[in-house]
Design a protein around this motif. Structure first.
Motif, PDB file in Angstrom:
ATOM      1  N   MET A  75      16.144 -22.973  -4.704  1.00 56.00           N
ATOM      2  CA  MET A  75      14.970 -23.060  -3.837  1.00 56.00           C
ATOM      3  C   MET A  75      14.643 -24.532  -3.571  1.00 56.00           C
ATOM      4  O   MET A  75      14.741 -25.360  -4.467  1.00 56.00           O
ATOM      5  CB  MET A  75      13.779 -22.375  -4.494  1.00 56.00           C
ATOM      6  N   ILE A  76      14.285 -24.860  -2.345  1.00 61.35           N
ATOM      7  CA  ILE A  76      13.985 -26.234  -1.969  1.00 61.35           C
ATOM      8  C   ILE A  76      12.637 -26.665  -2.533  1.00 61.35           C
ATOM      9  O   ILE A  76      11.635 -25.972  -2.367  1.00 61.35           O
ATOM     10  CB  ILE A  76      13.965 -26.385  -0.430  1.00 61.35           C
ATOM     11  N   LYS A  77      12.623 -27.806  -3.223  1.00 66.08           N
ATOM     12  CA  LYS A  77      11.383 -28.400  -3.714  1.00 66.08           C
ATOM     13  C   LYS A  77      11.077 -29.640  -2.871  1.00 66.08           C
ATOM     14  O   LYS A  77      11.892 -30.567  -2.794  1.00 66.08           O
ATOM     15  CB  LYS A  77      11.518 -28.810  -5.181  1.00 66.08           C
ATOM     16  N   LEU A  78       9.953 -29.661  -2.222  1.00 71.55           N
ATOM     17  CA  LEU A  78       9.559 -30.812  -1.418  1.00 71.55           C
ATOM     18  C   LEU A  78       9.036 -31.921  -2.317  1.00 71.55           C
ATOM     19  O   LEU A  78       8.319 -31.658  -3.282  1.00 71.55           O
ATOM     20  CB  LEU A  78       8.490 -30.417  -0.406  1.00 71.55           C
ATOM     21  N   ASP A  79       9.388 -33.170  -1.995  1.00 74.90           N
ATOM     22  CA  ASP A  79       8.892 -34.291  -2.787  1.00 74.90           C
ATOM     23  C   ASP A  79       7.448 -34.600  -2.396  1.00 74.90           C
ATOM     24  O   ASP A  79       6.944 -34.164  -1.349  1.00 74.90           O
ATOM     25  CB  ASP A  79       9.783 -35.524  -2.599  1.00 74.90           C
ATOM     26  N   TYR A  80       6.797 -35.372  -3.249  1.00 74.03           N
ATOM     27  CA  TYR A  80       5.361 -35.640  -3.093  1.00 74.03           C
ATOM     28  C   TYR A  80       5.043 -36.350  -1.778  1.00 74.03           C
ATOM     29  O   TYR A  80       4.040 -36.041  -1.116  1.00 74.03           O
ATOM     30  CB  TYR A  80       4.901 -36.481  -4.288  1.00 74.03           C
ATOM     31  N   LEU A  81       5.887 -37.313  -1.372  1.00 80.73           N
ATOM     32  CA  LEU A  81       5.646 -38.044  -0.129  1.00 80.73           C
ATOM     33  C   LEU A  81       5.698 -37.108   1.072  1.00 80.73           C
ATOM     34  O   LEU A  81       4.867 -37.199   1.979  1.00 80.73           O
ATOM     35  CB  LEU A  81       6.681 -39.164   0.021  1.00 80.73           C
ATOM     36  N   THR A  82       6.664 -36.191   1.072  1.00 79.27           N
ATOM     37  CA  THR A  82       6.779 -35.220   2.168  1.00 79.27           C
ATOM     38  C   THR A  82       5.556 -34.312   2.214  1.00 79.27           C
ATOM     39  O   THR A  82       5.028 -34.020   3.292  1.00 79.27           O
ATOM     40  CB  THR A  82       8.052 -34.373   1.990  1.00 79.27           C
ATOM     41  N   LEU A  83       5.095 -33.882   1.044  1.00 77.61           N
ATOM     42  CA  LEU A  83       3.928 -33.004   0.985  1.00 77.61           C
ATOM     43  C   LEU A  83       2.664 -33.700   1.473  1.00 77.61           C
ATOM     44  O   LEU A  83       1.782 -33.066   2.063  1.00 77.61           O
ATOM     45  CB  LEU A  83       3.728 -32.515  -0.447  1.00 77.61           C
ATOM     46  N   LEU A  84       2.571 -34.998   1.240  1.00 81.92           N
ATOM     47  CA  LEU A  84       1.394 -35.757   1.673  1.00 81.92           C
ATOM     48  C   LEU A  84       1.395 -36.036   3.174  1.00 81.92           C
ATOM     49  O   LEU A  84       0.353 -36.303   3.761  1.00 81.92           O
ATOM     50  CB  LEU A  84       1.312 -37.089   0.924  1.00 81.92           C
ATOM     51  N   SER A  85       2.555 -35.965   3.774  1.00 78.19           N
ATOM     52  CA  SER A  85       2.672 -36.296   5.192  1.00 78.19           C
ATOM     53  C   SER A  85       2.102 -35.187   6.068  1.00 78.19           C
ATOM     54  O   SER A  85       2.003 -34.032   5.662  1.00 78.19           O
ATOM     55  CB  SER A  85       4.147 -36.517   5.539  1.00 78.19           C
ATOM     56  N   SER A  86       1.746 -35.555   7.281  1.00 80.28           N
ATOM     57  CA  SER A  86       1.264 -34.565   8.249  1.00 80.28           C
ATOM     58  C   SER A  86       2.342 -34.215   9.277  1.00 80.28           C
ATOM     59  O   SER A  86       2.076 -33.517  10.256  1.00 80.28           O
ATOM     60  CB  SER A  86       0.015 -35.088   8.967  1.00 80.28           C
ATOM     61  N   GLU A  87       3.578 -34.714   9.042  1.00 76.62           N
ATOM     62  CA  GLU A  87       4.680 -34.439   9.958  1.00 76.62           C
ATOM     63  C   GLU A  87       5.367 -33.122   9.589  1.00 76.62           C
ATOM     64  O   GLU A  87       5.458 -32.769   8.408  1.00 76.62           O
ATOM     65  CB  GLU A  87       5.699 -35.573   9.908  1.00 76.62           C
TER      66      GLU A  87
ATOM     67  N   LEU B  47       2.141 -14.221   1.887  1.00 71.40           N
ATOM     68  CA  LEU B  47       3.338 -15.029   1.646  1.00 71.40           C
ATOM     69  C   LEU B  47       3.598 -15.211   0.154  1.00 71.40           C
ATOM     70  O   LEU B  47       4.739 -15.376  -0.288  1.00 71.40           O
ATOM     71  CB  LEU B  47       3.193 -16.405   2.312  1.00 71.40           C
ATOM     72  N   ASN B  48       2.543 -15.183  -0.624  1.00 65.80           N
ATOM     73  CA  ASN B  48       2.639 -15.432  -2.062  1.00 65.80           C
ATOM     74  C   ASN B  48       3.016 -14.180  -2.863  1.00 65.80           C
ATOM     75  O   ASN B  48       3.332 -14.278  -4.046  1.00 65.80           O
ATOM     76  CB  ASN B  48       1.314 -15.990  -2.577  1.00 65.80           C
ATOM     77  N   PHE B  49       2.988 -13.006  -2.218  1.00 67.92           N
ATOM     78  CA  PHE B  49       3.340 -11.772  -2.921  1.00 67.92           C
ATOM     79  C   PHE B  49       4.825 -11.749  -3.260  1.00 67.92           C
ATOM     80  O   PHE B  49       5.671 -12.136  -2.448  1.00 67.92           O
ATOM     81  CB  PHE B  49       3.045 -10.545  -2.049  1.00 67.92           C
ATOM     82  N   ASP B  50       5.153 -11.253  -4.449  1.00 69.39           N
ATOM     83  CA  ASP B  50       6.535 -10.865  -4.702  1.00 69.39           C
ATOM     84  C   ASP B  50       6.690  -9.428  -4.197  1.00 69.39           C
ATOM     85  O   ASP B  50       5.741  -8.821  -3.686  1.00 69.39           O
ATOM     86  CB  ASP B  50       6.906 -10.998  -6.177  1.00 69.39           C
ATOM     87  N   LYS B  51       7.875  -8.859  -4.342  1.00 65.91           N
ATOM     88  CA  LYS B  51       8.129  -7.531  -3.765  1.00 65.91           C
ATOM     89  C   LYS B  51       7.209  -6.467  -4.346  1.00 65.91           C
ATOM     90  O   LYS B  51       6.657  -5.647  -3.606  1.00 65.91           O
ATOM     91  CB  LYS B  51       9.594  -7.131  -3.971  1.00 65.91           C
TER      92      LYS B  51
ATOM     93  N   LEU C 135      11.856 -20.111   3.462  1.00 65.80           N
ATOM     94  CA  LEU C 135      10.762 -20.420   4.384  1.00 65.80           C
ATOM     95  C   LEU C 135       9.411 -20.159   3.743  1.00 65.80           C
ATOM     96  O   LEU C 135       8.483 -20.973   3.867  1.00 65.80           O
ATOM     97  CB  LEU C 135      10.913 -19.580   5.655  1.00 65.80           C
ATOM     98  N   ARG C 136       9.280 -19.048   3.035  1.00 73.28           N
ATOM     99  CA  ARG C 136       8.018 -18.747   2.358  1.00 73.28           C
ATOM    100  C   ARG C 136       7.653 -19.850   1.366  1.00 73.28           C
ATOM    101  O   ARG C 136       6.507 -20.293   1.292  1.00 73.28           O
ATOM    102  CB  ARG C 136       8.099 -17.408   1.630  1.00 73.28           C
ATOM    103  N   SER C 137       8.648 -20.291   0.605  1.00 69.27           N
ATOM    104  CA  SER C 137       8.405 -21.323  -0.397  1.00 69.27           C
ATOM    105  C   SER C 137       7.938 -22.632   0.233  1.00 69.27           C
ATOM    106  O   SER C 137       6.999 -23.271  -0.252  1.00 69.27           O
ATOM    107  CB  SER C 137       9.671 -21.560  -1.221  1.00 69.27           C
ATOM    108  N   ILE C 138       8.572 -23.039   1.318  1.00 68.41           N
ATOM    109  CA  ILE C 138       8.193 -24.292   1.994  1.00 68.41           C
ATOM    110  C   ILE C 138       6.769 -24.206   2.522  1.00 68.41           C
ATOM    111  O   ILE C 138       5.970 -25.139   2.363  1.00 68.41           O
ATOM    112  CB  ILE C 138       9.165 -24.592   3.156  1.00 68.41           C
ATOM    113  N   ILE C 139       6.430 -23.080   3.142  1.00 70.84           N
ATOM    114  CA  ILE C 139       5.074 -22.899   3.674  1.00 70.84           C
ATOM    115  C   ILE C 139       4.047 -22.975   2.552  1.00 70.84           C
ATOM    116  O   ILE C 139       3.020 -23.661   2.671  1.00 70.84           O
ATOM    117  CB  ILE C 139       4.957 -21.553   4.423  1.00 70.84           C
TER     118      ILE C 139
END
Length: 250
Positions: free
Chosen positions: A1-13, A46-50, A130-134
């Motif tokens: 699963m993709i983990k976003l870094d802190y700088l990316t999470l802080l960005s508005s892009e 989005l946060n629900f599991d099956k 996609l769910r995880s990134i959102i």
């Protein structure tokens, strides 16, 4: 699963995900236009599991629990359209259902060539990604992300805070505790921050608001500790206000 870094999470892009599309960090003005209740519903779904999803959305098919999570959604029109609306809110590009390919097509219109340019698909393989990134961009976690081993101290600290907020969010929904609701955090951040107010805060992303709220809370705790030490004295290690708890020390 993709983990976003802190700088990316802080960005508005927007965050570009290969073969899927671009996820936009949700701004407060987007939440306001959608409606706070609708936004909360989107995040919770989005946060629900099956199993959680099946508990809330009763399935008509008796054998539905044997299906993959994505198939459960895609096989029922109402659920399929519900996720279409959810994904359309968080993804930059346009989205439509392709019943033959059993996926959501992510595309943009090329007006010069007068055709759709497909840039990605949301299917079994990309659904959880996609769910995880959102969820990460909205200061939340899904269950799978919570159980994975984080890479680096900054990610571990971030996941700890996100998990705490998620637990508080559940508490809000069940017990009506509004202390950590988004509207209350907006109000308090505008009241106690030096440069954030009810005029400019709407351009902040949801992640930025929670990040700044926790940072402000930490700052006020340090200020009170320093004030107490200056009056009463005693053994006290003066905390470094500039210490970055998300510093990556891999």
């Amino acid at each position: 699963m993709i983990k976003l870094d802190y700088l990316t999470l802080l960005s508005s892009e927007p965050v570009r995900i290969v073969n899927i599309g671009s996820v936009k960090p949700t701004k407060l003005k987007d939440v306001r236009l959608l409606g706070y209740d609708n936004y909360n519903a989107y995040i919770n779904i989005l946060n629900f599991d099956k199993n959680q999803f099946l508990e809330v959305f009763k399935a008509k098919d008796k054998n539905i629990s044997q299906k993959d999570y994505f198939d459960i959604i895609f096989d029922e029109q109402s659920l399929r359209e519900m996720y279409l609306h959810i994904f359309s809110f968080f993804v930059v590009e346009k989205i439509e259902v392709d019943l033959k390919k059993r996926c959501y097509l992510v595309y943009y219109d090329d007006f010069t060539k007068k055709k759709k340019i497909i840039i990605g698909l949301i299917n079994k393989d990309s659904f959880d990604v996609l769910r995880s990134i959102i969820l990460q961009l909205n200061y939340c976690l899904n269950n799978k992300a919570e159980t994975e081993k984080p890479a680096g101290k900054h990610t571990a600290e971030l996941l700890k805070k996100q998990k705490k907020y998620h637990e508080l969010n559940i508490k809000i929904n069940k017990k009506g505790d509004l202390n950590f609701s988004l509207p209350n955090i907006i109000s308090k951040l505008c009241t106690y921050s030096n440069n954030v107010n009810l005029i400019n805060i709407w351009d902040y992303t949801v992640f930025q608001v929670f990040d700044q709220f926790f940072a402000l809370n930490n700052r006020r705790s340090i200020d009170m500790a320093n004030q107490s030490y200056s009056i009463w004295g005693g053994d006290y290690k003066i905390p470094q206000w500039f210490e970055n708890s998300f510093n990556n020390k891999n």
